[in-house]
Design a protein around this motif. Structure first.
Motif, short mmCIF file in Angstrom:
data_model
loop_
_atom_site.label_atom_id
_atom_site.label_comp_id
_atom_site.label_asym_id
_atom_site.label_seq_id
_atom_site.Cartn_x
_atom_site.Cartn_y
_atom_site.Cartn_z
N HIS A 163 -3.46 2.16 9.14
CA HIS A 163 -2.26 1.78 8.41
C HIS A 163 -1.13 1.41 9.37
O HIS A 163 -0.38 0.45 9.13
N ASP B 68 0.84 -1.20 0.00
CA ASP B 68 0.00 0.00 0.00
C ASP B 68 0.87 1.25 0.00
O ASP B 68 1.81 1.37 0.79
N GLU B 69 0.54 2.19 -0.88
CA GLU B 69 1.36 3.40 -1.02
C GLU B 69 1.40 4.23 0.26
O GLU B 69 2.45 4.78 0.62
N SER B 70 0.28 4.34 0.95
CA SER B 70 0.24 5.13 2.18
C SER B 70 1.11 4.51 3.27
O SER B 70 1.78 5.22 4.02
N ARG B 71 1.12 3.18 3.32
CA ARG B 71 1.96 2.52 4.33
C ARG B 71 3.43 2.68 3.99
O ARG B 71 4.28 2.85 4.88
#
Length: 261
Positions: free
Chosen positions: A47, A12-15
């Motif tokens: 996250h 995941d990009e946010s993580r």
């Protein structure tokens, strides 16, 4: 740690952004992390929960705040297991995070402040065996870059990690020794002339028994942000803790011949 959880967390990009932020500056609060992501506080917490479940983030309570630290040991363990078999494909996947980290603006780090690394690893062993592996030179040479540690491990005593030719790779003093639960030492590195003169730092090993396993928490404090030593010891601890886990759980050494700085 289950490897599937690591890949899920990194997917995941946010993580990955959260890990980027902790790479640039360790010990961030939830409020500080929240400022860098376009989502609610609850979203950031979700996250972080996934990252903690994968072992990629660890937390420590300091005063009234809970601070978050990047724990790259699970990534190192995945690398140790898979890259030698599928080096081309897996290396590309596992180094995507490295490229993301290097793209972050390093100016965010406050160079005037000291920093610390907090790493965790879960090992199927007893506290007594883990303590022995940390303090017995015949065992450290099997996972600590081939060096034998030498000390009587009493408070105030000195210690050295010696290479096969008798050279001291690092040394320090024992500040606290509570076998098999806690060991605190000073840390002075000698393995690379590029390190230069840096202040003495401190390493604390904390052993917590959890059923059939032990959680080993390593806290390396009083490091200079942005210094080659700070970057080098972080990579080194990942490899050392991965090798320690391999040795205690399989009986087979995972020797890395020299630290990468």
């Amino acid at each position: 740690m289950e490897h599937g959880l690591v890949f899920k967390a990194l997917g995941d990009e946010s993580r990955r952004k959260l890990l980027d932020l902790l790479f640039v500056k360790q010990g961030r609060s939830l409020n500080e992390l929240e400022e860098h992501l376009p989502m609610t506080r609850f979203g950031v917490m979700k996250h972080l929960k996934v990252l903690k479940a994968a072992g990629l983030v660890t937390t420590r309570k300091e005063g009234r705040e809970t601070l978050h630290y990047l724990n790259a040991v699970p990534i190192q363990m995945v690398y140790d297991r898979w890259v030698s078999k599928y080096s081309k494909g897996w290396a590309r996947t596992l180094t995507e995070l490295k490229y993301d980290l290097e793209a972050i603006e390093m100016a965010e780090a406050k160079q005037s402040e000291m920093t610390k690394h907090v790493l965790e690893v879960y090992i199927r062993t007893t506290p007594e065996r883990l303590w022995q592996a940390l303090t017995d030179g015949s065992l450290t040479e099997k996972y600590y870059y081939g060096t034998r540690v030498d000390s009587d491990w009493t408070p105030g005593a000195t210690y050295q990690y010696l290479t096969p030719d008798g050279t001291s790779m690092l040394d320090g003093r024992v500040l606290e020794a509570e076998p098999p639960k806690r060991l605190v030492t000073t840390f002075n590195a000698h393995w690379d002339p590029r390190i230069g003169e840096v202040p003495e730092s401190t390493v604390a090993y904390e052993i917590t028994q959890l059923g059939e396993a032990c959680k080993l928490t390593l806290v390396h404090s009083d490091l200079v942000p942005g210094h080659p030593l700070t970057e080098g010891v972080y990579r080194g601890w990942q490899e050392i803790l991965s090798g320690l886990k391999t040795l205690l759980e399989t009986g087979e050494p995972l020797v890395i011949t020299q630290p990468r700085t």
